[in-house]
Each structure stands twice: as structure tokens, then as C-alpha cells.
Design a protein around this motif. Sequence first.
Motif, PDB file in Angstrom:
ATOM      1  N   ASP A 181       0.831  -1.212   0.000  1.00 33.63           N
ATOM      2  CA  ASP A 181       0.000   0.000   0.000  1.00 33.63           C
ATOM      3  C   ASP A 181       0.861   1.256   0.000  1.00 33.63           C
ATOM      4  N   ASN A 182       1.855   1.287   0.850  1.00 35.97           N
ATOM      5  CA  ASN A 182       2.777   2.424   0.924  1.00 35.97           C
ATOM      6  C   ASN A 182       4.120   1.992   0.330  1.00 35.97           C
ATOM      7  N   PHE A 183       4.161   1.931  -0.995  1.00 32.48           N
ATOM      8  CA  PHE A 183       5.282   1.307  -1.693  1.00 32.48           C
ATOM      9  C   PHE A 183       6.627   1.932  -1.324  1.00 32.48           C
ATOM     10  N   TYR A 184       6.726   3.253  -1.377  1.00 26.87           N
ATOM     11  CA  TYR A 184       8.025   3.902  -1.172  1.00 26.87           C
ATOM     12  C   TYR A 184       8.477   3.789   0.273  1.00 26.87           C
ATOM     13  N   ASP A 185       7.547   3.883   1.214  1.00 25.50           N
ATOM     14  CA  ASP A 185       7.898   3.685   2.621  1.00 25.50           C
ATOM     15  C   ASP A 185       8.393   2.264   2.850  1.00 25.50           C
ATOM     16  N   PHE A 186       7.745   1.319   2.188  1.00 24.28           N
ATOM     17  CA  PHE A 186       8.124  -0.088   2.331  1.00 24.28           C
ATOM     18  C   PHE A 186       9.529  -0.325   1.771  1.00 24.28           C
ATOM     19  N   VAL A 187       9.794   0.205   0.588  1.00 26.26           N
ATOM     20  CA  VAL A 187      11.109   0.036  -0.038  1.00 26.26           C
ATOM     21  C   VAL A 187      12.197   0.678   0.814  1.00 26.26           C
ATOM     22  N   GLU A 188      11.920   1.855   1.339  1.00 27.51           N
ATOM     23  CA  GLU A 188      12.894   2.536   2.187  1.00 27.51           C
ATOM     24  C   GLU A 188      13.205   1.704   3.433  1.00 27.51           C
ATOM     25  N   ALA A 189      12.155   1.139   4.037  1.00 28.76           N
ATOM     26  CA  ALA A 189      12.351   0.313   5.228  1.00 28.76           C
ATOM     27  C   ALA A 189      13.120  -0.961   4.890  1.00 28.76           C
ATOM     28  N   LEU A 190      12.829  -1.549   3.730  1.00 28.28           N
ATOM     29  CA  LEU A 190      13.552  -2.748   3.295  1.00 28.28           C
ATOM     30  C   LEU A 190      15.029  -2.459   3.071  1.00 28.28           C
ATOM     31  N   ASN A 191      15.320  -1.330   2.469  1.00 33.27           N
ATOM     32  CA  ASN A 191      16.718  -0.963   2.238  1.00 33.27           C
ATOM     33  C   ASN A 191      17.474  -0.796   3.554  1.00 33.27           C
ATOM     34  N   GLU A 192      16.790  -0.276   4.558  1.00 30.53           N
ATOM     35  CA  GLU A 192      17.416  -0.145   5.877  1.00 30.53           C
ATOM     36  C   GLU A 192      17.729  -1.517   6.466  1.00 30.53           C
ATOM     37  N   VAL A 193      16.810  -2.460   6.276  1.00 26.87           N
ATOM     38  CA  VAL A 193      17.038  -3.826   6.755  1.00 26.87           C
ATOM     39  C   VAL A 193      18.239  -4.439   6.061  1.00 26.87           C
ATOM     40  N   SER A 194      18.307  -4.277   4.739  1.00 22.77           N
ATOM     41  CA  SER A 194      19.412  -4.831   3.968  1.00 22.77           C
ATOM     42  C   SER A 194      20.746  -4.223   4.381  1.00 22.77           C
ATOM     43  N   THR A 195      20.738  -2.917   4.622  1.00 21.46           N
ATOM     44  CA  THR A 195      21.962  -2.237   5.070  1.00 21.46           C
ATOM     45  C   THR A 195      22.402  -2.764   6.431  1.00 21.46           C
ATOM     46  N   LYS A 196      21.446  -2.908   7.346  1.00 20.38           N
ATOM     47  CA  LYS A 196      21.755  -3.415   8.681  1.00 20.38           C
ATOM     48  C   LYS A 196      22.299  -4.840   8.622  1.00 20.38           C
ATOM     49  N   ALA A 197      21.828  -5.593   7.630  1.00 18.80           N
ATOM     50  CA  ALA A 197      22.286  -6.974   7.460  1.00 18.80           C
ATOM     51  C   ALA A 197      23.567  -7.051   6.631  1.00 18.80           C
ATOM     52  N   GLU A 198      24.186  -5.929   6.406  1.00 23.99           N
ATOM     53  CA  GLU A 198      25.442  -5.856   5.647  1.00 23.99           C
ATOM     54  C   GLU A 198      25.282  -6.433   4.244  1.00 23.99           C
ATOM     55  N   TRP A 199      24.135  -6.122   3.628  1.00 19.61           N
ATOM     56  CA  TRP A 199      23.835  -6.513   2.250  1.00 19.61           C
ATOM     57  C   TRP A 199      23.795  -8.027   2.061  1.00 19.61           C
ATOM     58  N   LYS A 200      23.485  -8.746   3.118  1.00 16.39           N
ATOM     59  CA  LYS A 200      23.289 -10.195   3.010  1.00 16.39           C
ATOM     60  C   LYS A 200      21.846 -10.528   2.629  1.00 16.39           C
ATOM     61  N   ILE A 201      21.049  -9.491   2.435  1.00 18.73           N
ATOM     62  CA  ILE A 201      19.654  -9.640   2.025  1.00 18.73           C
ATOM     63  C   ILE A 201      19.479  -9.054   0.634  1.00 18.73           C
ATOM     64  N   ARG A 202      18.840  -9.798  -0.257  1.00 16.40           N
ATOM     65  CA  ARG A 202      18.538  -9.325  -1.607  1.00 16.40           C
ATOM     66  C   ARG A 202      17.018  -9.192  -1.746  1.00 16.40           C
ATOM     67  N   ILE A 203      16.568  -8.071  -2.257  1.00 12.37           N
ATOM     68  CA  ILE A 203      15.140  -7.776  -2.371  1.00 12.37           C
ATOM     69  C   ILE A 203      14.713  -7.896  -3.826  1.00 12.37           C
ATOM     70  N   ASP A 204      13.625  -8.611  -4.059  1.00 17.17           N
ATOM     71  CA  ASP A 204      13.172  -8.869  -5.422  1.00 17.17           C
ATOM     72  C   ASP A 204      11.642  -8.791  -5.444  1.00 17.17           C
ATOM     73  N   PHE A 205      11.091  -8.078  -6.419  1.00 18.86           N
ATOM     74  CA  PHE A 205       9.639  -7.882  -6.512  1.00 18.86           C
ATOM     75  C   PHE A 205       9.057  -8.664  -7.691  1.00 18.86           C
ATOM     76  N   PHE A 206       7.868  -9.233  -7.484  1.00 22.74           N
ATOM     77  CA  PHE A 206       7.120  -9.727  -8.639  1.00 22.74           C
ATOM     78  C   PHE A 206       5.628  -9.650  -8.365  1.00 22.74           C
ATOM     79  N   ASN A 207       4.866  -9.534  -9.466  1.00 23.84           N
ATOM     80  CA  ASN A 207       3.433  -9.396  -9.387  1.00 23.84           C
ATOM     81  C   ASN A 207       2.811 -10.159 -10.539  1.00 23.84           C
TER      82      ASN A 207
END
Length: 244
Positions: A214-240
Motif C-alpha cells: 500500500d505504501n510502496f516507497y515507505d516499504f522500499v525505504e524500510a527494506l533498504n534499511e534492513v538490507s543495510t543493517k544486514a550488511e547486504w546479506k539480504i537481496r530484495i526482489d519484486f514480482f506481481n
Amino acid sequence: MDNTEHAKKYWTKELTRFKIIKSVWINEYIRMLWTDVMTAFKQKTGCVCCMDDRTEDWQLRLAGSWILLAEEIGIDGIVDLMKKYNVEEVTSHNDCWAAKIYAKTKGLDISKSDEYAKEFSKKLAKKANLPYRHIKVDHPHAARCVYVDFTNRFNPKGIHWLPKGFEVTAKGMPLQHIIDEIEVAFTIATWDHGFGDRIDQNSQFYVFVVGTPDNFYDFVEALNEVSTKAEWKIRIDFFNKINF
């Protein structure tokens, strides 16, 4: 087979699949194979279940059968959400690693974590005036990805060529809790009993976002923070499914 050996076997078995997904991203991977993809989309049943990859198909999933969400919004808040989803049953399962995280966070005896999960699920079922059921899982846990489902219709087990993974019901859930669920999945996957340091910047843990938040940009921003905190050990991928 203990959990460490099971994780090692799963890692080797799925290695090629994840290498392909890394090279082409999940949308292209699905386009390449496509077979029976739409069978993975149908309305989920009204059962509260854990996000664990070993539990049943077509359920409403959050870590520990929603035990961690209760820490944020309370059991009354959980019941209100359940009404929106027309929940008909509450479940727990043995060997629940989310319950272990709950126990560790609370300073409780981790060896009794399954009992805490049962107690919570029974309490939730009673509060909502619903039946309770305990699910018996009979094999160790292993998952290198989490499916974050904003459609409430997706079941990755319906496609044999998708990697198995955690499943998080995200539609209608608080943004921060969705992020918390992703972090729980990553924590479980990288514990020593699981994949440990096999997950790194080159062989990452995958977050597959299904549908549109619903809040796409807020969600992406929060995900990027998670990935950064995990030292880029997390990869984010979208599909619909609409965009295939």
C-alpha cells in the motif's frame, strides 16, 4: 538427520536455482519457466498459521502463529485483524523457531518454546472463540528466502520450481511488523543451526515481495534499511502476477 545436516543438504540442492534467480531476477525466472504459475494464486483459507516453510498450504502466516505481532498490538488487536481475514482456526506447531526468538527476547527457557507457542495459540483461540489445532512437523527446518505476500492469494508450494521459503501475510498488516517478520526470517536462516555464514554478500537471503504494498516507497525505504543493517546479506526482489 539433524537440522545442520538438513540445512547443508538443502543449500546444495537449491544452489543452482538461486544462482539463476540472482542472474535474471525472479520475474524473468518465472517467465522462463511459467508452467502452472497461476495455480499458486487462489484465496487463502482462514487459518492462523506460522510463517515456517514446513507448515500447511494456503494459510494466513506470521511468525510463531502471530505470537510476535501480539507483542506490538496486543491480543485484542490480533483478534480485530483476524476478523478482517475471516479466520476460522488458530494453530501452532512443534520446533517453532519464532517461538524460540520470543523466549529468548523474554528471557524465558528456550527449551520450552514450543509450550509457549501452544499457550499463546490456545489463548488467542479462546479470545477469538475459535478452535485450536497443533500441527506436527516431522523434518528439520531450512529456508533461504521469505515470500512477503501482499495479495493474500499466493502459495509458493503450488509451483515446484520455486524455492521453498518462509511465508508472511502482509496485506493489511502494520508496515513495521512486516519489516520485523522479514528480520525474524533472516535471523532464523542465519543462525548456526541453519545456514550460518553460508549466507553472505554473494550468497544472499532473498526477500520476494509478491504484489504491491500500500505504501510502496515507505516499504522500499524500510527494506533498504534492513538490507543495510544486514550488511547486504539480504537481496530484495519484486514480482506481481499481473505484470507477467
